[in-house]
Design an enzyme around this catalytic site. Structure first.
Site, mmCIF file in Angstrom:
data_model
loop_
_atom_site.group_PDB
_atom_site.id
_atom_site.type_symbol
_atom_site.label_atom_id
_atom_site.label_comp_id
_atom_site.label_asym_id
_atom_site.label_seq_id
_atom_site.Cartn_x
_atom_site.Cartn_y
_atom_site.Cartn_z
ATOM 1 C CB ALA A 27 -9.196 -1.667 10.229
ATOM 2 C CD GLN A 79 -4.298 4.462 4.673
ATOM 3 O OE1 GLN A 79 -5.167 3.964 5.380
ATOM 4 N NE2 GLN A 79 -4.371 4.470 3.347
ATOM 5 C CB CYS A 110 -11.823 6.205 6.291
ATOM 6 S SG CYS A 110 -12.739 5.205 7.480
ATOM 7 N N GLY A 237 -6.963 -4.339 -2.375
ATOM 8 C CA GLY A 237 -7.516 -4.472 -1.036
ATOM 9 C C GLY A 237 -8.206 -5.806 -0.859
ATOM 10 N NE ARG A 238 -13.845 -4.454 -1.236
ATOM 11 C CZ ARG A 238 -14.928 -4.437 -2.007
ATOM 12 N NH1 ARG A 238 -16.004 -5.125 -1.659
ATOM 13 N NH2 ARG A 238 -14.952 -3.734 -3.132
#
Length: 379
Positions: A27, A79, A110, A237-238
């Site tokens: 996000a 998504q 989530c 991701g990160r």
């Protein structure tokens, strides 16, 4: 493991992803500009930010604005988040018919309290029947368009309430093209170490492709995960925050080339400029520069740039301001090797998962608060 085994493309139904790497939706990060920046570095599947099904069906302006895709995105991947099978089905049809989406991923991972306390996100797979209904309806809605549906989940709510093996079976029975597993529970959030053994266990338990997610900070981590677990691909991701070149390294690694060079600060500055430029094209220059500010700390992590420079970069309002500041950086400064293999982005600490009253007493549907999915997107 032979490099030829690692170079196999990822197959999701009729969709083939040449390099078995998927960008995880984040996000406020994985907008069209960031996805294009990453895609310019290497092949893969780049998924947009999570969007609620209700927001799409009800025409919420924020949700629809997030359905923005760069010209370079040959496969539009979205998504979707939701708790109502009917809304999920309607949203999938809209995405396929009106927006040319070629891949739909459903989010059941989530851990954010505002989501789980209403029964959504990582809490939902505990309700096995509802999970099956949602996945079945999504697959049915996408089938006429030959669009593959996948799902992402976590190990479970906590160590005493694991759901990932049931979720894998349910996804397979529903006709999903793959399942991605983040090797943490919702209680862990992003803390601790990802459980790659659980990812390997899921791979052995189902026949559909399995994607592994968690603690992929370098290309070598992706290869290690594939070798250890046998997964069909990885979700990043990160690890790519402030490091779009990670996808270049991943593409090289999966093709058997491990001779990647660490970028200098000058090369990093080039990616910073390109990132801001893409944001400006997508949002307008001032808004794009403001949006870019959040990325500065990630790009400069470990470099010697002082506090005054970091503050100035984090307050830019124009590309000209950015150019002037980037020119003052030491372009010959080598990459800080101490940062290799270290966590990036949020980590936090383990915490009890917020759940609806009585949620854990039964795995049947029961009542789910419609507020678990409003017309606002994010995650």
């Amino acid at each position: 493991m032979p490099t030829t085994a690692l170079a196999r493309p990822l197959r999701l139904g009729n969709l083939e992803v040449a390099t078995p790497v998927v960008l995880a939706p984040m996000a406020g990060v994985t907008n069209a500009a960031f996805r294009q920046l990453c895609a310019e570095q290497g092949a893969g599947l780049y998924v947009c930010e999570m969007i609620t099904s209700r927001g799409i069906v009800e025409g919420d302006a924020i949700s629809l604005r997030m359905l923005s895709f760069a010209e370079a995105e040959t496969v539009r991947s979205v998504q979707l988040y939701g708790i109502d099978p009917a809304y999920i089905g309607k949203a999938v049809r809209i995405l396929c018919a009106e927006y040319g989406v070629g891949h739909v991923d459903l989010n059941f991972g989530c851990p954010v309290p505002k989501i789980t306390r209403k029964g959504g996100g990582a809490a939902l797979p505990w309700k096995a029947t509802l999970l099956g209904e949602i996945l079945t309806e999504a697959v049915r809605a996408a089938e006429p368009y030959a669009v593959p549906v996948t799902m992402k989940t976590r190990k479970g709510i906590d160590d005493d309430h694991l759901t990932y093996l049931d979720a894998g079976r349910i996804a397979q029975d529903a006709g999903c093209a793959a399942i991605a597993l983040h090797g943490r529970t919702a209680a862990q959030h992003y803390s601790g170490t990802a459980d790659w053994d659980a990812i390997g266990t899921l791979k052995q338990a189902v026949d559909i492709p399995v994607l592994g997610n968690g603690d992929i900070w370098e290309a070598s981590d992706a290869l290690a995960m594939v070798e250890q677990t046998g997964v069909d691909g990885v979700v990043v991701g990160r690890g790519c925050l402030g490091r779009p070149w990670l996808f270049r390294d991943l593409a090289a690694a999966f093709s058997g080339d491990d001779a990647t060079a660490l970028p200098t600060l000058g090369e990093v500055a080039g990616w910073m400029r390109r990132h801001a430029e893409l944001l400006a094209v997508d949002m307008g220059e001032e808004r794009g520069c403001i949006e870019f500010r959040k990325h500065v700390a990630w790009y400069l992590k470990g470099f010697r740039a002082g506090g005054r420079m970091r503050h100035a970069l984090a307050t830019i309002s124009s590309l000209a301001d950015l150019d002037a500041l980037l020119a003052d950086l030491d372009h010959d400064e080598p990459y800080p090797v101490a940062e290799l293999g270290t966590p990036r982005g949020r980590q936090g600490s383990p915490k009890k998962v917020a759940l609806p009253d009585g949620w854990l007493t039964s795995r049947e549907v029961g009542h789910i608060d419609a507020a678990a999915e409003d017309a606002t997107s994010g995650g």
